[in-house]
Each structure stands twice: as C-alpha cells, then as structure tokens.
Design a protein around this motif. Structure first.
Motif, PDB file in Angstrom:
ATOM      1  N   PRO A 235       0.793  -1.237   0.000  1.00  0.00           N
ATOM      2  CA  PRO A 235       0.000   0.000   0.000  1.00  0.00           C
ATOM      3  C   PRO A 235       0.822   1.281   0.000  1.00  0.00           C
ATOM      4  O   PRO A 235       0.552   2.200  -0.792  1.00  0.00           O
ATOM      5  CB  PRO A 235      -0.841  -0.142   1.273  1.00  0.00           C
ATOM      6  CG  PRO A 235      -0.986  -1.619   1.462  1.00  0.00           C
ATOM      7  CD  PRO A 235       0.328  -2.202   1.018  1.00  0.00           C
ATOM      8  N   ASP A 236       1.837   1.384   0.866  1.00  0.00           N
ATOM      9  CA  ASP A 236       2.645   2.605   0.912  1.00  0.00           C
ATOM     10  C   ASP A 236       3.430   2.806  -0.373  1.00  0.00           C
ATOM     11  O   ASP A 236       3.554   3.931  -0.871  1.00  0.00           O
ATOM     12  CB  ASP A 236       3.609   2.567   2.106  1.00  0.00           C
ATOM     13  CG  ASP A 236       2.882   2.699   3.432  1.00  0.00           C
ATOM     14  OD1 ASP A 236       1.692   3.100   3.421  1.00  0.00           O
ATOM     15  OD2 ASP A 236       3.489   2.403   4.480  1.00  0.00           O
ATOM     16  N   LEU A 237       3.946   1.733  -0.925  1.00  0.00           N
ATOM     17  CA  LEU A 237       4.694   1.823  -2.173  1.00  0.00           C
ATOM     18  C   LEU A 237       3.789   2.235  -3.325  1.00  0.00           C
ATOM     19  O   LEU A 237       4.191   3.004  -4.208  1.00  0.00           O
ATOM     20  CB  LEU A 237       5.359   0.480  -2.477  1.00  0.00           C
ATOM     21  CG  LEU A 237       6.201   0.395  -3.742  1.00  0.00           C
ATOM     22  CD1 LEU A 237       7.362   1.375  -3.696  1.00  0.00           C
ATOM     23  CD2 LEU A 237       6.710  -1.026  -3.931  1.00  0.00           C
ATOM     24  N   ALA A 238       2.569   1.755  -3.307  1.00  0.00           N
ATOM     25  CA  ALA A 238       1.624   2.098  -4.372  1.00  0.00           C
ATOM     26  C   ALA A 238       1.397   3.607  -4.436  1.00  0.00           C
ATOM     27  O   ALA A 238       1.202   4.171  -5.527  1.00  0.00           O
ATOM     28  CB  ALA A 238       0.301   1.381  -4.153  1.00  0.00           C
ATOM     29  N   ARG A 239       1.448   4.265  -3.300  1.00  0.00           N
ATOM     30  CA  ARG A 239       1.234   5.710  -3.279  1.00  0.00           C
ATOM     31  C   ARG A 239       2.393   6.477  -3.917  1.00  0.00           C
ATOM     32  O   ARG A 239       2.260   7.649  -4.239  1.00  0.00           O
ATOM     33  CB  ARG A 239       0.997   6.179  -1.838  1.00  0.00           C
ATOM     34  CG  ARG A 239      -0.385   5.779  -1.315  1.00  0.00           C
ATOM     35  CD  ARG A 239      -0.691   6.430   0.019  1.00  0.00           C
ATOM     36  NE  ARG A 239      -0.085   5.702   1.121  1.00  0.00           N
ATOM     37  CZ  ARG A 239      -0.660   4.684   1.747  1.00  0.00           C
ATOM     38  NH1 ARG A 239      -1.842   4.247   1.359  1.00  0.00           N
ATOM     39  NH2 ARG A 239      -0.057   4.078   2.764  1.00  0.00           N
ATOM     40  N   GLN A 240       3.545   5.805  -4.093  1.00  0.00           N
ATOM     41  CA  GLN A 240       4.681   6.429  -4.766  1.00  0.00           C
ATOM     42  C   GLN A 240       4.642   6.240  -6.279  1.00  0.00           C
ATOM     43  O   GLN A 240       5.441   6.847  -6.999  1.00  0.00           O
ATOM     44  CB  GLN A 240       6.001   5.852  -4.230  1.00  0.00           C
ATOM     45  CG  GLN A 240       6.299   6.200  -2.791  1.00  0.00           C
ATOM     46  CD  GLN A 240       7.597   5.554  -2.316  1.00  0.00           C
ATOM     47  OE1 GLN A 240       7.593   4.638  -1.487  1.00  0.00           O
ATOM     48  NE2 GLN A 240       8.708   6.015  -2.854  1.00  0.00           N
ATOM     49  N   SER A 241       3.715   5.418  -6.762  1.00  0.00           N
ATOM     50  CA  SER A 241       3.630   5.187  -8.201  1.00  0.00           C
ATOM     51  C   SER A 241       3.029   6.408  -8.887  1.00  0.00           C
ATOM     52  O   SER A 241       2.096   7.032  -8.375  1.00  0.00           O
ATOM     53  CB  SER A 241       2.810   3.941  -8.505  1.00  0.00           C
ATOM     54  OG  SER A 241       1.494   4.066  -8.011  1.00  0.00           O
ATOM     55  N   THR A 242       3.571   6.747 -10.040  1.00  0.00           N
ATOM     56  CA  THR A 242       3.144   7.959 -10.748  1.00  0.00           C
ATOM     57  C   THR A 242       2.590   7.676 -12.139  1.00  0.00           C
ATOM     58  O   THR A 242       2.033   8.582 -12.761  1.00  0.00           O
ATOM     59  CB  THR A 242       4.319   8.939 -10.875  1.00  0.00           C
ATOM     60  OG1 THR A 242       5.396   8.301 -11.582  1.00  0.00           O
ATOM     61  CG2 THR A 242       4.815   9.383  -9.503  1.00  0.00           C
ATOM     62  N   GLY A 243       2.767   6.464 -12.641  1.00  0.00           N
ATOM     63  CA  GLY A 243       2.261   6.159 -13.971  1.00  0.00           C
ATOM     64  C   GLY A 243       2.399   4.683 -14.292  1.00  0.00           C
ATOM     65  O   GLY A 243       3.192   3.972 -13.682  1.00  0.00           O
ATOM     66  N   HIS A 244       1.609   4.243 -15.251  1.00  0.00           N
ATOM     67  CA  HIS A 244       1.629   2.836 -15.651  1.00  0.00           C
ATOM     68  C   HIS A 244       1.182   2.764 -17.104  1.00  0.00           C
ATOM     69  O   HIS A 244       0.258   3.473 -17.513  1.00  0.00           O
ATOM     70  CB  HIS A 244       0.681   2.014 -14.771  1.00  0.00           C
ATOM     71  CG  HIS A 244       0.574   0.582 -15.171  1.00  0.00           C
ATOM     72  ND1 HIS A 244       1.439  -0.389 -14.713  1.00  0.00           N
ATOM     73  CD2 HIS A 244      -0.294  -0.068 -16.009  1.00  0.00           C
ATOM     74  CE1 HIS A 244       1.109  -1.557 -15.222  1.00  0.00           C
ATOM     75  NE2 HIS A 244       0.064  -1.392 -16.012  1.00  0.00           N
ATOM     76  N   LEU A 262       4.712  -4.544 -19.386  1.00  0.00           N
ATOM     77  CA  LEU A 262       4.075  -3.547 -18.530  1.00  0.00           C
ATOM     78  C   LEU A 262       5.164  -2.685 -17.926  1.00  0.00           C
ATOM     79  O   LEU A 262       6.254  -3.188 -17.609  1.00  0.00           O
ATOM     80  CB  LEU A 262       3.292  -4.207 -17.394  1.00  0.00           C
ATOM     81  CG  LEU A 262       2.364  -5.375 -17.719  1.00  0.00           C
ATOM     82  CD1 LEU A 262       1.705  -5.878 -16.428  1.00  0.00           C
ATOM     83  CD2 LEU A 262       1.328  -4.981 -18.745  1.00  0.00           C
ATOM     84  N   ILE A 263       4.870  -1.400 -17.726  1.00  0.00           N
ATOM     85  CA  ILE A 263       5.864  -0.485 -17.141  1.00  0.00           C
ATOM     86  C   ILE A 263       5.168   0.404 -16.121  1.00  0.00           C
ATOM     87  O   ILE A 263       4.122   0.987 -16.405  1.00  0.00           O
ATOM     88  CB  ILE A 263       6.500   0.424 -18.215  1.00  0.00           C
ATOM     89  CG1 ILE A 263       7.022  -0.403 -19.391  1.00  0.00           C
ATOM     90  CG2 ILE A 263       7.639   1.260 -17.605  1.00  0.00           C
ATOM     91  CD1 ILE A 263       7.379   0.435 -20.610  1.00  0.00           C
ATOM     92  N   THR A 264       5.752   0.491 -14.925  1.00  0.00           N
ATOM     93  CA  THR A 264       5.245   1.402 -13.894  1.00  0.00           C
ATOM     94  C   THR A 264       6.356   2.333 -13.457  1.00  0.00           C
ATOM     95  O   THR A 264       7.502   1.907 -13.273  1.00  0.00           O
ATOM     96  CB  THR A 264       4.714   0.630 -12.667  1.00  0.00           C
ATOM     97  OG1 THR A 264       3.589  -0.180 -13.077  1.00  0.00           O
ATOM     98  CG2 THR A 264       4.246   1.580 -11.579  1.00  0.00           C
ATOM     99  N   GLU A 265       6.018   3.619 -13.312  1.00  0.00           N
ATOM    100  CA  GLU A 265       6.975   4.611 -12.819  1.00  0.00           C
ATOM    101  C   GLU A 265       6.677   4.939 -11.361  1.00  0.00           C
ATOM    102  O   GLU A 265       5.523   4.967 -10.926  1.00  0.00           O
ATOM    103  CB  GLU A 265       6.905   5.895 -13.634  1.00  0.00           C
ATOM    104  CG  GLU A 265       7.407   5.756 -15.069  1.00  0.00           C
ATOM    105  CD  GLU A 265       6.323   5.364 -16.040  1.00  0.00           C
ATOM    106  OE1 GLU A 265       5.138   5.598 -15.737  1.00  0.00           O
ATOM    107  OE2 GLU A 265       6.664   4.820 -17.110  1.00  0.00           O
ATOM    108  N   PHE A 266       7.757   5.197 -10.609  1.00  0.00           N
ATOM    109  CA  PHE A 266       7.656   5.565  -9.201  1.00  0.00           C
ATOM    110  C   PHE A 266       8.450   6.839  -8.937  1.00  0.00           C
ATOM    111  O   PHE A 266       9.511   7.066  -9.533  1.00  0.00           O
ATOM    112  CB  PHE A 266       8.236   4.450  -8.307  1.00  0.00           C
ATOM    113  CG  PHE A 266       7.496   3.159  -8.368  1.00  0.00           C
ATOM    114  CD1 PHE A 266       6.465   2.886  -7.479  1.00  0.00           C
ATOM    115  CD2 PHE A 266       7.819   2.207  -9.333  1.00  0.00           C
ATOM    116  CE1 PHE A 266       5.771   1.679  -7.540  1.00  0.00           C
ATOM    117  CE2 PHE A 266       7.135   1.000  -9.405  1.00  0.00           C
ATOM    118  CZ  PHE A 266       6.109   0.742  -8.501  1.00  0.00           C
ATOM    119  N   ALA A 267       7.931   7.664  -8.040  1.00  0.00           N
ATOM    120  CA  ALA A 267       8.670   8.844  -7.605  1.00  0.00           C
ATOM    121  C   ALA A 267       9.864   8.370  -6.766  1.00  0.00           C
ATOM    122  O   ALA A 267       9.712   7.529  -5.887  1.00  0.00           O
ATOM    123  CB  ALA A 267       7.779   9.768  -6.781  1.00  0.00           C
ATOM    124  N   SER A 268      11.040   8.923  -7.037  1.00  0.00           N
ATOM    125  CA  SER A 268      12.218   8.498  -6.300  1.00  0.00           C
ATOM    126  C   SER A 268      12.838   9.656  -5.524  1.00  0.00           C
ATOM    127  O   SER A 268      13.801   9.466  -4.804  1.00  0.00           O
ATOM    128  CB  SER A 268      13.267   7.921  -7.258  1.00  0.00           C
ATOM    129  OG  SER A 268      13.682   8.901  -8.181  1.00  0.00           O
TER     130      SER A 268
END
Length: 268
Positions: A235-244, A262-268
């Motif tokens: 759940p916490d990691l999902a909130r860092q995702s910014t696009g898919h 499939l590609i997912t982007e995360f804020a780093s």
C-alpha cells in the motif's frame, strides 16, 4: 523517477532482439523477465551489459520456465521461493540498493511466473490445475508475513476482472478466468492488501489486456486478449507510483512473445 518493467518473453535467447529494442526505446531502470527458458550460464549477459544493465539476477533452468531481473540500479538477490514445491525456477526476489534507488532503496522486487494450470479447471482430473492453486496458496501464506515495501510483478496467469478478458461469459470455464482462480488470487491480494497498479491507472471497466494467443490469425483485429500479467505493490509503495502503461505494440513485432511488457513509474 524510477521505472520498473515486467515481460513474459517466452525465451530470452530467441527474442533477444525484441528485448534489446524494448530497452533501447523504453529505457526502464529495471526489467523483470519471465519464461526465459535457459540456465544462468546460457543467459545473454553481454547484450544487457552493452545497454547499461550491469546488475543481473537469474533463476533459470534448462529449456523451461525461469525468471531474470536486469537492472541499471544495484540489486542483490534476497530469495528464491519454490511455491510450486517441485524445484521449478519460477521466482526470484531482489532488493534495490544504493543512492541510485533513491526513495526506493530497500524495496524488495519479486519476479514471479505462476503456472498456467493446464486445460481443464478441475484438479481431480488435471493435476496441473491443482498445482496452480496450491502455488497461489503458498504465495498467500508468504504474503501474510511481508513487513517491508514490496513490489511483485510477473505473469500471474489469471485475469481476475470481467474487463480483463475479451468475453467474461465465454471464458468463465476457461483456465485463467475461472471463479476458483479469481477467488484464490483475491485471497493473495487480501493477505497483504496489495494494490493492483494496472487498475490503479487504468480503472475497471476499461479494456486492459497483456496477452493474445498465437492461435489468433490477426490478434489486433480479433482482440481476444486477457490480462494475465500484473504489477502489485504494498500500500505505501503504491502511493509512490506515478504512472503505468502497457506496450501493446510489442505484440506486433517480428517473432513476438504472446505477452507484452508492462511499465510502472515511481517517484524516487
């Protein structure tokens, strides 16, 4: 931003030109491959290193199954679970390391290839179907104990939602969309409160497929697809995702896999 991709490549050596094209064009930071169909000694390390993917973790076997995670970010192997309970190479887990990982440092990335389950959705006459359900139940017990940010990706071989298949009614008795598979996968989801990143960005009931059978003469025109590939996050990691996104065009490349990345982007 850090991007993570997942792709059932259906033989990494046979389809190496497709993989290198994908990496050159899309440039994900990490790529998780399933069904590599080779041992570690046969894996084409050099082709990935030439593109800057110098960190490679492989769990392979001769001719079948196998998973590999390749990365531009330092990673280390942390686990190989035998959820099939028969020694098949269907999982590898890695941890992201160092400043290159940014806010995702310490995250665990699980790369999994769930068994297809054979043709008959009845474990009494088809042992492969029972093995698939048992695999998922072992995954569920594992998920109950997760205590750190985790991303699990790969070919789950289940399309859980009605909008994940071209015809819910016609596929209800077809392995990958049967009620018992959907219920079993839901127990896995609930065991850790996983967020389905694909449906976070492409909400149900929008069409979303990642696999089209080789048996379809014109996959794009017929469009009888299923969403068998997934990226699920704590759940916490999902909130860092910014696009898919889903690279459907890869299904039309020369000698394609029947799955697409499939590609997912995360804020780093």
């Amino acid at each position: 931003m850090i991007s993570v991709a997942s792709w059932n490549i259906n033989s990494v050596r046979l389809r190496l030109p497709l993989v290198t094209r994908f990496l050159a064009e899309q440039a994900p930071d990490i790529l998780c491959l399933q069904e590599i169909k080779c041992q570690e000694s046969q894996f084409p390390h050099h082709a990935f290193a030439d593109l800057g993917y110098n960190h490679i973790v492989i769990h392979g076997q001769k001719g079948y199954h196998g998973v590999a995670t390749v990365s531009r970010i330092p990673i280390r192997e942390v686990s190989r679970h035998d959820w099939q309970a028969n020694g098949e190479a269907r999982h590898v887990g890695v941890e992201l390391l160092g400043p290159e990982a940014g806010a995702l440092a310490g995250m665990v990335l699980e790369n999994v290839y769930v068994p297809a389950g054979g043709d008959e959705p009845d474990r009494t006459i088809n042992p492969k179907f029972g093995q698939k359900l048992d695999f998922l139940e072992r995954m569920t017990r594992w998920a109950e104990a997760i205590d750190r940010p985790t991303l699990i990706v790969g070919d789950f071989n289940i399309a859980p939602l009605e909008s994940d298949v071209w015809s819910h009614k016609q596929l209800l008795k077809v392995v990958s969309h049967t009620p018992i598979e959907v219920e079993t996968l839901a127990r896995f989801r609930d065991a850790h409160g996983w967020a389905d990143l694909g449906r976070q960005f492409i909400p149900d009931p929008a069409r979303y497929y990642s696999w089209w059978s080789y048996r379809s003469a014109d996959w794009r025109a017929n469009d009888r697809g299923r969403r068998l590939d997934h990226m699920w996050a704590s759940p916490d990691l999902a909130r860092q995702s910014t696009g898919h996104r889903v690279l459907e065009d890869a299904r039309g490349w020369m000698q394609p896999s029947d799955h697409v990345p499939l590609i997912t982007e995360f804020a780093s």
